[in-house]
Write an enzyme that holds these catalytic residues in place. Structure first.
Site, mmCIF file in Angstrom:
data_model
loop_
_atom_site.group_PDB
_atom_site.id
_atom_site.type_symbol
_atom_site.label_atom_id
_atom_site.label_comp_id
_atom_site.label_asym_id
_atom_site.label_seq_id
_atom_site.Cartn_x
_atom_site.Cartn_y
_atom_site.Cartn_z
ATOM 1 C CB ALA A 90 2.743 -73.759 -69.903
ATOM 2 N N GLY B 219 -2.663 -74.524 -72.633
ATOM 3 C CA GLY B 219 -2.372 -73.508 -73.638
ATOM 4 C C GLY B 219 -2.480 -74.005 -75.061
ATOM 5 C CD GLU C 112 -5.489 -70.999 -72.297
ATOM 6 O OE1 GLU C 112 -6.129 -70.238 -71.546
ATOM 7 O OE2 GLU C 112 -4.279 -71.246 -72.149
ATOM 8 C CD GLU D 169 -4.986 -74.382 -68.323
ATOM 9 O OE1 GLU D 169 -4.519 -73.953 -69.379
ATOM 10 O OE2 GLU D 169 -6.086 -75.007 -68.262
#
Length: 328
Positions: A130, A175, A178, A198
């Site tokens: 992010a 992310g 991900e 995270e």
């Protein structure tokens, strides 16, 4: 196209009684109801050299955050989606999410696409996760909706009907990993770094990581990596099954991309409808019991029987030549 015969024939060939089977049917029926048409959207493209390697391109203009290339010639059918935010380490921003949604929608509608490579145009980075600088400026009420949108994007990426390959030539964190987990196949350089980190920020993976990582490497190991916010390199990632291939990085920093391109070239000559049906059968079948999974396979197989491609494959075998599939 014969494969897209609509939901009625699918329901007739796929008679199952349990709630799980009905759910699987609804998912498959939704897939079959799509219509793949050519898109007229004009997209920005990274330049490719004669060997298919991505030429690095830098720009501070937000419209260049994502560069999409529909290859042509012998590589026609391969789409290269390149993330290009060098100053932000390819971090996931609002603009990048918007552009990726548009790219995924175009790919989904284009029946000529046979495989997708997701890569980075920034050396040493796949995606750092992010965009925390942008996130820090968000009001608390904005964070949840943004994470939901990013999660929806990654889900759409995972739902593309064609094979998707993540070429990880650098750090894929949070992310970024991900996104790679949503792809069908992951290829990394041996020097790449990967992890769902995270918990270091007192949050959890919010774009599918807690669900996809255990499905890829197993529950216990996934818990260990997430709990400890551990980062692994490409060699370790291959050993645990996080990536299919770990290749030695080259001087230009695009070894994983080049290996992904080789794999796309292996996929390209195969029957495109068969590839889509195989992906659908695998993705849906792995989520249900074996009996339901076999019914899903039968339903998907029934979709390839009336295709022109199947007849072309038989004719090519008989005539001892390479088949010329058209996705019909």
């Amino acid at each position: 196209m014969a494969v897209l015969v609509g939901c009625r024939s699918f329901w007739q060939s796929f008679r199952v009684q349990s709630a799980h089977r009905q759910s699987a049917c609804r998912l498959a029926a939704a897939f079959f109801s799509r219509r793949y048409v050519l898109s007229n959207r004009v997209v920005l493209c990274p330049r490719l050299n004669g060997h298919g390697a991505v030429t690095r391109y830098y720009s501070s203009d937000s419209k260049d955050d994502l560069r999409v290339r529909y290859l042509d010639g012998e590589d026609s059918g391969i789409v290269v989606v390149g993330i290009n935010r060098p100053k932000a380490k390819n971090a996931i921003s609002k603009n990048l999410v918007k552009m990726m949604f548009e790219a995924v929608e175009d790919i989904k509608k284009n029946k000529k696409v046979r495989s997708v490579i997701l890569c980075s145009l920034v050396p040493g980075i796949f995606c750092a996760g992010a965009d925390l600088k942008e996130r820090a400026k968000m009001h608390q009420s904005e964070v949840g909706p943004f994470v939901s949108k990013a999660r929806a994007l990654i889900t759409e990426l995972g739902n593309l009907p064609v094979p998707t390959i993540a070429a990880i030539d650098g750090a894929a964190l949070g992310g970024g990993l991900e996104m790679a987990l949503a792809c069908d196949i992951r290829i990394s350089s041996n020097t790449a770094k990967m992890g769902l980190v995270e918990t270091k920020l007192a949050i959890i993976p919010g774009a599918g990581g807690t669900q996809r990582l255990p499905r890829v490497i197993g529950v216990s190991l996934a818990k260990e990596l997430i709990f400890a916010a551990r980062v692994v390199d490409g060699t370790q990632a291959q050993q645990m099954g996080l990536v299919s291939h770990s290749v030695e990085q080259n001087d230009s920093g695009d070894a994983a991309y080049l290996r992904a391109l080789e794999l796309s070239r292996e996929i390209n000559p195969q029957g495109p409808i068969a590839i889509r049906m195989a992906k659908l059968a695998i993705n849906q079948g792995i989520e249900v019991d074996l009996s339901t999974g076999l019914a899903i396979e039968e339903a998907c197989y029934s979709q390839v029987i009336p295709t022109k491609d199947r007849l072309e494959g038989l004719a090519a075998f008989k005539e001892k030549r390479q088949p010329q599939y058209k996705g019909e």
